[in-house]
Design a protein around this motif. Structure first.
Motif, short mmCIF file in Angstrom:
data_model
loop_
_atom_site.label_atom_id
_atom_site.label_comp_id
_atom_site.label_asym_id
_atom_site.label_seq_id
_atom_site.Cartn_x
_atom_site.Cartn_y
_atom_site.Cartn_z
N VAL A 1 1.07 -2.05 -0.27
CA VAL A 1 -0.38 0.15 -0.10
C VAL A 1 0.84 1.18 0.05
N SER A 2 1.97 1.21 -1.25
CA SER A 2 2.88 2.68 -1.13
C SER A 2 2.73 3.78 -1.53
N ARG A 3 1.22 3.68 -2.09
CA ARG A 3 0.97 5.34 -2.61
C ARG A 3 -0.43 5.63 -1.97
N VAL A 4 0.19 6.47 -0.46
CA VAL A 4 -0.48 7.01 0.51
C VAL A 4 -2.27 8.09 -0.01
N ASN A 5 -2.06 8.73 -0.98
CA ASN A 5 -2.59 9.43 -2.00
C ASN A 5 -3.94 8.98 -2.34
N GLN A 6 -3.82 7.41 -3.01
CA GLN A 6 -4.48 6.76 -3.52
C GLN A 6 -6.14 5.97 -2.84
N ASN A 7 -6.94 6.29 -3.94
CA ASN A 7 -8.37 5.90 -3.21
C ASN A 7 -8.69 4.05 -3.44
N GLY A 8 -7.54 2.84 -3.19
CA GLY A 8 -8.03 2.28 -3.73
C GLY A 8 -7.39 1.48 -4.83
N PRO A 9 -6.91 0.69 -5.20
CA PRO A 9 -7.46 -0.62 -4.69
C PRO A 9 -7.30 -1.40 -2.83
N VAL A 10 -7.02 -2.50 -2.79
CA VAL A 10 -7.46 -2.86 -1.42
C VAL A 10 -5.90 -2.93 -1.05
N SER A 11 -5.29 -3.39 -2.06
CA SER A 11 -3.47 -3.67 -2.27
C SER A 11 -3.27 -3.92 -3.75
#
Length: 580
Positions: free
Chosen positions: A151-161
């Motif tokens: 889950v490296s993209r802290v600013n992204q709205n999904g997906p779960v992984s």
């Protein structure tokens, strides 16, 4: 009353559409009954094993589909290409367009992966394959990054992984298309030269500002493309593409590369130099699009936008096939005889256009972390307005091509790059003394920290000297009467922004190998100055204008040494020679 944010209305429509697609798939023939992992759970993106398994099943089920391995990747697993052909002929031909779609170059931006899995199935199951287009899909390009799931993209709205941006060597593969350090890139280049596509799509997810658009994109920088291709792309293909996107409920905007703090300050066209995928494609008169769905929209909306975009490009390629093929052929023919080539370009801010932008009002408030002023976007205040758009680039540096380049065989890595990218080379049949134009590197800048593993050179300046140089049997001659001339010139001319010199392919020439001992050379230098009035004059003038030089005995000895036959001619001499 505030307008409902655009992405929410689109999301509700998509849920209904998705249910219909899944229902149709499940109730269809057995071979088409399966749904993708994403369709089973729209909070998830497919894993690497699921992706390859999906395309293998389509390959087994449909004669119009073929999954092939095109090379290895840095993590040791194969790089795949999925081909779709209505006539079951899976090689590029001059009578049909080849469309190349790339997915997962940044696996943390996975929408294209899932969209193309559904799109491929639906084209096959619905018998909707265009007869005049070969569709080539890279299921997932950055295999190592895809396997490095998190889950490296802290600013992204999904997906779960999802996967990670860097590949198995922690390289950003969308900066590797000239230096080609990754095995992925080498395989891609070999595949690209085999397919010779006319149109290219690279699926991504954006970062940065907030706005209403689910879908933004940038096209190959128009002022760098050959006019035969650029004029058509900007005047016909893009306007038609935008119409199709609007009709599907996804009004597009240029990639949001804004000039000031917020998009309202205006947007700036993206200068995709050859290190990037679309910039690389442009070297071969292939026009491309980098799709950027918006990071903060719901994942299903982003997948739908990717599906709609890629499908629209397919339909335009089908409709416009004859024109697209003719334009690339004319461009290829013209490049063979083209004399002058741009090496770098710069934005012309005096040329301003405008575009319709669907944004949110930006404002500032105190940060709860630092207490300082922070930017935020107010989604309760959407707006539609025209904003400035700067997308004109002018030539900054250009060069006339030589008749040929001569490259000693010692530079095997460079020779390998040229061969892999479709450049025709000849070997010298015997040892030959030739008078050539040689560059000497006189100035360059390098950063303090590496960029993608390199200290990339900028601000390169050269001087030219005619010299007789001994070449040997097996050295290479590169004639500049080829359709690949842009690739040849922009990699071999050291001043080019993404040249092989810029990417450190020739670092050893910057090292001096022989020196002088001061106490011995003092007597030689004195004799040289005594017997050469011109040299004495140069030395005196330098001392008079350069205080530090005048106070350094070693600098003055070196000044003389560099003007003697003892000084090595190979120091700073660029080992790619021009034959005019």
């Amino acid at each position: 009353m505030a307008k409902l944010p655009y992405f929410l209305t689109r999301f509700s429509c998509f849920v209904l559409l998705l249910a219909q697609l899944v229902s149709a798939s499940v109730s269809g023939q057995n071979k088409a009954a399966e749904v993708t992992p994403y369709e089973r759970d729209t909070t998830q993106t497919a894993t690497y094993p699921q992706i390859i398994d999906w395309y293998q099943k389509l390959d087994r089920q449909y004669e119009q589909a073929r999954l092939v391995e095109i090379g290895k990747t840095d993590i040791g697993k194969p790089l795949h290409l999925f081909l779709l052909a209505a006539d079951k002929q899976f090689t590029a031909r001059p009578d049909r367009v080849t469309l190349l779609i790339n997915n997962g170059i940044h696996p943390g931006e996975p929408e294209g992966i899932d969209a193309c899995m559904m799109l491929a199935r639906n084209l096959l199951n619905g018998n909707k394959l265009p007869k005049n287009v070969l569709i080539a899909i890279v299921p997932v390009y950055n295999v190592g990054g895809s396997l490095n799931r998190g889950v490296s993209r802290v600013n992204q709205n999904g997906p779960v992984s999802y996967g990670f941006r860097g590949n198995a060597r922690n390289l950003n593969l969308n900066r590797d298309f000239i230096k080609a350090e990754a095995e992925n890139t080498k395989a891609f280049q070999t595949m690209f030269q085999s397919l010779k596509p006319q149109v290219f799509v690279d699926n991504h997810t954006s970062d940065g500002a907030d706005y209403q658009h689910v879908l933004t994109y940038f096209a190959t920088q128009k002022d760098k493309l050959h006019p035969e291709v650029s004029g058509y792309m900007t005047a016909r293909f893009q306007p038609e593409l935008d119409k199709l996107l609007i009709a599907k409920g996804f009004p597009p905007a240029p990639y949001v590369n804004h000039a000031g703090d917020t998009p309202e300050s205006g947007l700036v066209g993206y200068n995709d130099t050859p290190r990037y995928s679309t910039g690389y494609a442009a070297l071969f008169n292939c026009f491309g699009f980098t799709l950027e769905t918006h990071m903060w929209k719901p994942f299903p909306a982003r997948v739908e936008a990717s599906y709609v975009f890629d499908e629209a490009v397919i339909r335009l390629c089908e409709r416009e096939a004859g024109t697209i093929l003719a334009n690339q052929k004319r461009a290829n023919d013209a490049v063979r005889t083209q004399k002058t080539f741009a090496l770098s370009t710069k934005l012309d801010r005096s040329k301003t256009d405008s575009v319709t932008f669907l944004g949110y009002a930006a404002a500032y408030k105190p940060s709860e972390v630092s207490g300082l002023k922070r930017l935020y976007y107010d989604r309760s205040k959407p707006f539609t307005k025209r904003v400035p758009y700067w997308n004109t680039f002018t030539i900054d540096t250009q060069v006339d091509k030589p008749r040929s380049y001569v490259i000693p065989q010692a530079w095997r890595e460079v020779i390998g790059e040229l061969k892999r990218n479709g450049v025709r080379l000849q070997t010298l049949p015997k040892d030959t003394l030739m008078t050539v134009s040689a560059y000497y590197i006189t100035e360059y800048k390098s950063p303090q920290r590496p960029y993608e593993g390199h200290f990339i050179h900028t601000g390169v300046k050269v001087r030219t000297e005619m010299q007789p140089i001994q070449f040997y049997k097996g050295d290479y001659l590169v004639q500049t009467d080829q359709a690949t001339n842009r690739y040849i010139v922009e990699t071999l001319e050291p001043q080019a922004v993404d040249s092989f010199f810029a990417w450190n392919f020739f670092e050893s020439i910057l090292d001096q190998k022989e020196y002088f001992s001061n106490y011995i050379f003092e007597d030689t230098a004195a004799e040289l100055v005594k017997n050469d009035p011109s040299l004495r004059k140069q030395l005196d003038e330098k001392r008079a204008t350069d205080k530090a030089f005048g106070e350094s005995a070693n600098a003055q000895l070196d000044f003389i040494y560099q003007r003697t036959p003892y000084y090595e001619k190979t120091h700073n001499r660029y080992p790619v020679y021009r034959l005019n």
